[in-house]
Write an enzyme that holds these catalytic residues in place. Structure first.
Site, PDB file in Angstrom:
ATOM      1  CE1 TYR A  39      -3.145  -2.927   0.307  1.00 41.46           C
ATOM      2  CE2 TYR A  39      -3.765  -2.152   2.480  1.00 41.46           C
ATOM      3  CZ  TYR A  39      -3.932  -3.027   1.438  1.00 41.46           C
ATOM      4  OH  TYR A  39      -4.894  -4.012   1.518  1.00 41.46           O
ATOM      5  CG  HIS A  97      -1.145  -8.453   0.305  1.00 37.51           C
ATOM      6  ND1 HIS A  97      -0.797  -7.124   0.312  1.00 37.51           N
ATOM      7  CD2 HIS A  97      -2.457  -8.484  -0.011  1.00 37.51           C
ATOM      8  CE1 HIS A  97      -1.862  -6.386   0.012  1.00 37.51           C
ATOM      9  NE2 HIS A  97      -2.881  -7.196  -0.186  1.00 37.51           N
TER      10      HIS A  97
END
Length: 267
Positions: A39, A97
Site C-alpha cells: 500500500y 498478502h
C-alpha cells in the site's frame, strides 16, 4: 487475541489522505487498522497512530507481506522494515498478502518463516490472504491450523465465497472480508437498500452487519469522517433470519479483484 469484528482499511489511501483517515477513524472509535507493505502507507499509518495519543496496545494493527518478500531470506527483514515504518516493536497480525505467483516460493517456506517471525515476537498472530482451499491446506500442513488466525478474502453480498469460508471454519480459521461493499455496488442494490430503509439504517451498515453477523471481520475504508462514524453503527445492527436470507440470495460469484499474474485459480 481475537481479531476485531470491525476495522479500518487503508487500501489505496496514501499521504495526508491516509493520515487523516486513520486519525478520524481512531477519534471516532476504531481500534483496528489494516495496512500492507504494497500500500505504500505504513509510515503514514504509524505516524497517525503515534500522534493519536491512544496507547499502542489498545490498537490492533495488521500488515501484509508482499510477494517480493516471501522468501525465507526476505520475509523477516521486510517485516522489520514494516515495523520501523509503523513505529512499533510488533504488529498484532501479519498476513501473507498473496500466494507466491507461479509457486516461486513454496507455501511451506513462507509460512514457516512467518511462524518464525511470530516466535521472535515481531507479530502476535499470523495468517494469509487471498488463499484458496488448496493453498489453505498447504499452509495448514506447514504450520498447523491453530497458527493461522485468518484468511482475508474478497467477500461481499455478490461474492459470498461459501466454499472457502466453510473450509476455513472447519479448521477454526477466521475469515476477514475485504471489499465487503463491493466498491460501493452493495450500496446501490435494491434488496440492501430496502432492508436499510425498513431498518432506518444505511446500506453500508446493512452490508457490514450482514458480514459480521455471519462471523466475519470487516475492514471498510473511507476518507469521510461521517462515513467512518456511520459504519461503526453496523456493530449493533442485528438482521433477522429473513433479511439474512434475502442477502444470501444476492450471491452471483461476482469477483472484482483478480489481478493477472498474481491471483490463484479461484475455488
Amino acid at each position: 487475541m481475537s481479531i476485531p469484528a470491525l476495522g479500518l482499511g487503508t487500501f489505496r489511501l496514501t499521504g495526508q489522505t491516509v493520515i487523516d483517515s486513520v486519525r478520524n477513524g481512531l477519534e471516532a472509535g476504531y481500534r483496528a487498522i489494516d495496512t500492507a507493505q504494497i500500500y505504500g502507507n505504513e509510515a503514514e499509518v504509524g505516524q497517525a497512530i503515534e500522534a493519536s495519543g491512544i496507547p499502542r496496545e489498545a490498537i490492533f494493527v495488521t500488515t501484509k507481506i508482499w510477494t517480493e518478500n516471501l522468501s525465507r531470506a526476505r520475509l523477516i527483514p521486510s517485516l522489520k522494515e514494516s515495523l520501523a515504518k509503523l513505529r512499533t516493536e510488533s504488529v498484532d497480525l501479519t498476513l501473507i498478502h498473496w500466494p507466491s505467483p507461479g509457486d516461486a516460493v513454496p507455501v511451506a517456506e513462507f509460512m514457516t518463516a512467518l511462524a518464525e517471525a511470530k516466535a521472535q515476537g515481531l507479530t502476535k498472530q499470523i495468517g494469509v490472504s487471498n488463499f484458496t482451499i488448496g493453498l489453505m491446506q498447504r499452509a495448514i500442513d506447514a504450520v498447523g491450523a491453530k497458527e493461522i488466525a485468518t484468511n482475508q478474502i474478497e467477500l461481499s453480498p455478490f461474492l459470498q465465497n461459501r466454499k472457502v469460508a466453510a473450509f476455513a471454519a472447519s479448521h477454526g480459521i477466521h475469515i476477514t472480508s475485504y471489499m465487503t461493499l463491493a466498491y460501493g455496488n452493495a450500496l446501490k442494490d435494491p434488496v440492501i437498500q430496502a432492508i436499510a430503509s425498513e431498518r432506518g439504517a444505511t446500506p453500508a451498515q446493512v452490508a457490514l452487519a450482514w458480514a459480521m453477523q455471519l462471523g466475519y471481520a470487516v475492514i471498510p475504508s473511507s476518507t469521510k469522517r461521517a462515513n467512518l462514524e456511520s459504519n461503526l453503527a453496523a456493530r449493533t445492527l442485528r438482521l433477522s433470519a429473513d433479511e439474512l436470507a434475502r442477502i444470501a440470495a444476492l450471491d452471483r460469484g461476482e469477483r472484482l479483484t483478480s489481478p493477472q499474474g498474481l491471483a490463484p485459480v479461484w475455488d
